[in-house]
Design a protein around this motif. Structure first.
Motif, PDB file in Angstrom:
ATOM      1  N   GLN A  22       7.128  -1.455  -7.651  1.00 43.32           N
ATOM      2  CA  GLN A  22       6.332  -1.264  -8.873  1.00 43.32           C
ATOM      3  C   GLN A  22       5.093  -0.414  -8.608  1.00 43.32           C
ATOM      4  O   GLN A  22       4.688   0.390  -9.441  1.00 43.32           O
ATOM      5  CB  GLN A  22       5.856  -2.621  -9.408  1.00 43.32           C
ATOM      6  CG  GLN A  22       6.961  -3.427 -10.061  1.00 43.32           C
ATOM      7  CD  GLN A  22       6.508  -4.830 -10.410  1.00 43.32           C
ATOM      8  OE1 GLN A  22       5.404  -5.258 -10.033  1.00 43.32           O
ATOM      9  NE2 GLN A  22       7.337  -5.557 -11.127  1.00 43.32           N
ATOM     10  N   THR A  23       4.494  -0.619  -7.449  1.00 45.48           N
ATOM     11  CA  THR A  23       3.273   0.127  -7.128  1.00 45.48           C
ATOM     12  C   THR A  23       3.602   1.603  -6.925  1.00 45.48           C
ATOM     13  O   THR A  23       2.899   2.490  -7.430  1.00 45.48           O
ATOM     14  CB  THR A  23       2.603  -0.487  -5.883  1.00 45.48           C
ATOM     15  OG1 THR A  23       2.304  -1.853  -6.169  1.00 45.48           O
ATOM     16  CG2 THR A  23       1.315   0.237  -5.533  1.00 45.48           C
ATOM     17  N   ARG A  26       4.244   3.730 -10.129  1.00 48.54           N
ATOM     18  CA  ARG A  26       3.075   4.225 -10.860  1.00 48.54           C
ATOM     19  C   ARG A  26       2.564   5.540 -10.298  1.00 48.54           C
ATOM     20  O   ARG A  26       1.867   6.276 -10.970  1.00 48.54           O
ATOM     21  CB  ARG A  26       1.922   3.228 -10.708  1.00 48.54           C
ATOM     22  CG  ARG A  26       1.925   2.192 -11.748  1.00 48.54           C
ATOM     23  CD  ARG A  26       0.478   2.065 -12.270  1.00 48.54           C
ATOM     24  NE  ARG A  26       0.296   0.704 -12.726  1.00 48.54           N
ATOM     25  CZ  ARG A  26      -0.869   0.083 -12.755  1.00 48.54           C
ATOM     26  NH1 ARG A  26      -1.953   0.696 -12.321  1.00 48.54           N
ATOM     27  NH2 ARG A  26      -0.943  -1.140 -13.203  1.00 48.54           N
ATOM     28  N   ASN A 129      -6.299  -4.889  -7.035  1.00 51.64           N
ATOM     29  CA  ASN A 129      -5.204  -5.570  -7.718  1.00 51.64           C
ATOM     30  C   ASN A 129      -5.657  -6.059  -9.094  1.00 51.64           C
ATOM     31  O   ASN A 129      -4.910  -5.981 -10.057  1.00 51.64           O
ATOM     32  CB  ASN A 129      -4.675  -6.734  -6.870  1.00 51.64           C
ATOM     33  CG  ASN A 129      -3.313  -7.198  -7.342  1.00 51.64           C
ATOM     34  OD1 ASN A 129      -2.471  -6.365  -7.704  1.00 51.64           O
ATOM     35  ND2 ASN A 129      -3.102  -8.492  -7.373  1.00 51.64           N
ATOM     36  N   THR A 145      -3.012  -1.700  -7.535  1.00 49.00           N
ATOM     37  CA  THR A 145      -1.850  -2.227  -6.832  1.00 49.00           C
ATOM     38  C   THR A 145      -1.131  -3.100  -7.859  1.00 49.00           C
ATOM     39  O   THR A 145      -1.772  -3.918  -8.517  1.00 49.00           O
ATOM     40  CB  THR A 145      -2.278  -3.078  -5.630  1.00 49.00           C
ATOM     41  OG1 THR A 145      -3.263  -4.031  -6.043  1.00 49.00           O
ATOM     42  CG2 THR A 145      -2.891  -2.210  -4.539  1.00 49.00           C
ATOM     43  N   VAL A 146       0.152  -2.918  -8.002  1.00 45.53           N
ATOM     44  CA  VAL A 146       0.855  -3.659  -9.047  1.00 45.53           C
ATOM     45  C   VAL A 146       1.509  -4.890  -8.419  1.00 45.53           C
ATOM     46  O   VAL A 146       2.721  -5.052  -8.424  1.00 45.53           O
ATOM     47  CB  VAL A 146       1.876  -2.755  -9.757  1.00 45.53           C
ATOM     48  CG1 VAL A 146       2.344  -3.398 -11.061  1.00 45.53           C
ATOM     49  CG2 VAL A 146       1.262  -1.389 -10.058  1.00 45.53           C
ATOM     50  N   ALA A 147       0.645  -5.773  -7.885  1.00 43.09           N
ATOM     51  CA  ALA A 147       1.157  -6.940  -7.167  1.00 43.09           C
ATOM     52  C   ALA A 147       1.275  -8.162  -8.072  1.00 43.09           C
ATOM     53  O   ALA A 147       1.876  -9.160  -7.684  1.00 43.09           O
ATOM     54  CB  ALA A 147       0.265  -7.250  -5.961  1.00 43.09           C
ATOM     55  N   ALA A 161       1.213  -3.850  -1.207  1.00 43.95           N
ATOM     56  CA  ALA A 161       0.912  -3.019  -2.383  1.00 43.95           C
ATOM     57  C   ALA A 161      -0.251  -2.076  -2.065  1.00 43.95           C
ATOM     58  O   ALA A 161      -0.232  -0.897  -2.433  1.00 43.95           O
ATOM     59  CB  ALA A 161       0.584  -3.905  -3.585  1.00 43.95           C
ATOM     60  N   GLN A 162      -1.261  -2.594  -1.359  1.00 41.75           N
ATOM     61  CA  GLN A 162      -2.383  -1.733  -0.951  1.00 41.75           C
ATOM     62  C   GLN A 162      -1.882  -0.603  -0.056  1.00 41.75           C
ATOM     63  O   GLN A 162      -2.277   0.555  -0.208  1.00 41.75           O
ATOM     64  CB  GLN A 162      -3.449  -2.566  -0.200  1.00 41.75           C
ATOM     65  CG  GLN A 162      -4.239  -3.484  -1.118  1.00 41.75           C
ATOM     66  CD  GLN A 162      -4.904  -4.650  -0.385  1.00 41.75           C
ATOM     67  OE1 GLN A 162      -4.678  -4.878   0.806  1.00 41.75           O
ATOM     68  NE2 GLN A 162      -5.728  -5.400  -1.101  1.00 41.75           N
ATOM     69  N   SER A 164       1.061   0.685  -0.043  1.00 40.59           N
ATOM     70  CA  SER A 164       1.835   1.636  -0.852  1.00 40.59           C
ATOM     71  C   SER A 164       0.899   2.627  -1.532  1.00 40.59           C
ATOM     72  O   SER A 164       1.175   3.830  -1.588  1.00 40.59           O
ATOM     73  CB  SER A 164       2.665   0.884  -1.904  1.00 40.59           C
ATOM     74  OG  SER A 164       3.520  -0.051  -1.265  1.00 40.59           O
ATOM     75  N   VAL A 165      -0.231   2.126  -2.060  1.00 41.94           N
ATOM     76  CA  VAL A 165      -1.204   3.014  -2.704  1.00 41.94           C
ATOM     77  C   VAL A 165      -1.831   3.953  -1.672  1.00 41.94           C
ATOM     78  O   VAL A 165      -1.944   5.169  -1.901  1.00 41.94           O
ATOM     79  CB  VAL A 165      -2.311   2.200  -3.411  1.00 41.94           C
ATOM     80  CG1 VAL A 165      -3.435   3.120  -3.889  1.00 41.94           C
ATOM     81  CG2 VAL A 165      -1.734   1.413  -4.580  1.00 41.94           C
TER      82      VAL A 165
END
Ligand code: M6R
Length: 364
Positions: A22-23, A26, A129, A145-147, A161-162, A164-165
């Protein structure tokens, strides 16, 4: 609720694949497979350097981000924990990038460091987040972050998630500064998009991780080792073990061991290492041989490519799928967090609410 899982930590560990996906969704255009950040009120190409700060796990994510920013975007990066950064008064080049990372967006030290950076003319970019938070309000731009909500005090899914960003940001900065070619971007994006699937395969490794947990549950001290971008993975593993199992753990850059900590090693101190294949593989293996020669019990996380080489050396080997060196630290994080959870189960601690800890640290 916990959706049938025993603890939020267990549930949130199982959310890694979805959260990474998901992250990335985006930040990566599915049609062009290129990184596309939301519009920023400053020009990434003109940022002379970056200064990264955060606390706890978010700080370790920042350390991995530093490796990527330096390697991919060739940008000088300074990094420190926010509780130090806020009092360091570092001389910062105006127009630099102040990069903050926080799950909650409410951490007092991170917020204070943000204000110090702003006063020194930095563009403030936050990886958060909770996008409706104090740090969000005081930032020039936010990368979310889409956590989803993270309930367990021990952070798990927010961390990947971090990462990934930060991976996408490093690609974007590299493209802006022309240190990364279009083909280079394609390869890195390809390996990022492969991650959710590969991450999902890691849960099949739970039985071997439980064997590791049984060794660790009987120990008083544990050493975690890693090199390069997997050194912060070792730090994250050690922090997670301390938080949820109350067993003392310390992480070292594997090459630093012979400068002191190797004197600790004997049969009673298990050594957990994160050693994916790649540039630093052989270097790390020779550090592990040194530990083995002193009687250390080696519990090793690697990938399928590195597994053969490590089987003769380590007591237990857990091999995650082999991925690009760039994304390896993201995958390697998942089993070290799972290990801490399994040890906590054996110890019978209050996994989701460890003693003395709060989810969000809003006091200095
Ligand atoms: O909300 P934040 O990301 O700013 O929190 C930072 C740390 O307090 C946090 O990562 C803490 O270290 C976790 N308990 C780690 O599991």
């Amino acid at each position: 609720g916990k959706d049938g899982y025993r603890h939020y930590m267990e549930k949130e560990l199982h959310e890694h694949p979805v959260v990474i996906g998901q992250t990335l969704q985006r930040l990566i255009d599915p049609a062009t497979r290129r990184v596309r950040l939301p519009g920023l009120p400053f020009d990434l190409a003109r940022v002379p350097r970056a200064v990264v700060t955060a606390c706890g796990s978010a700080f370790y994510a920042g350390m991995i981000g530093r490796y990527w920013l330096e390697r991919i975007a060739q940008i000088p990066v300074d990094i420190d924990v926010a509780s130090e950064m806020r009092y360091r008064d570092p001389p910062l080049t105006p127009g630099g990038l102040g990069l903050l990372i926080s799950q909650s967006g409410e951490t007092a030290d991170t917020l204070a460091a943000l204000r110090g950076m702003r006063a020194r003319g930095q563009h403030i970019l936050s990886v958060l987040n909770v996008e409706q938070s104090t740090i969000a309000r005081e930032s020039d731009a936010v990368l979310g972050t889409v956590a989803g909500p993270e309930i367990s005090v021990a952070s798990t899914k927010a961390f990947t998630a971090q990462l990934s960003v930060l991976a996408c940001l490093s690609i974007a900065v590299g493209r802006a500064r022309d240190t990364l070619s279009a083909e280079g971007e394609e390869a890195l994006v390809g390996s990022l998009l492969d991650l959710p699937g590969r991450a999902g395969e890691i849960f099949d490794l739970a039985p071997a991780i439980r064997e590791m947990a049984a060794v660790i549950a009987g120990a008083r001290d544990v050493l975690y080792l890693g090199r390069g971008a997997c050194f912060p993975v070792a730090l994250e593993g050690a922090l997670k073990l301390k938080e949820v199992s109350y067993i003392h753990a310390e992480a070292y850059a594997a090459g630093e061991m012979k400068h002191g900590p190797i004197s600790l090693i004997d049969r009673t101190v298990p050594v957990v290492a994160s050693v994916p294949s790649g540039r630093l593989f052989e270097k790390t293996v020779s550090n592990l041989q040194e530990a083995r020669a002193r009687g250390g019990r080696l519990l090793v996380f690697t990938d399928t490519r590195g597994a053969e080489r490590l089987r003769g050396l380590a007591e237990i080997v857990v091999a995650v799928p082999t991925v690009d060196e760039f994304t390896a630290p993201i995958l390697q994080t998942i089993p070290v967090q799972m290990l801490a959870y399994e040890v906590a189960l054996l110890k019978g601690t209050d996994v989701d609410q460890p003693r003395n800890l709060a989810k969000s640290v809003t006091v200095e």
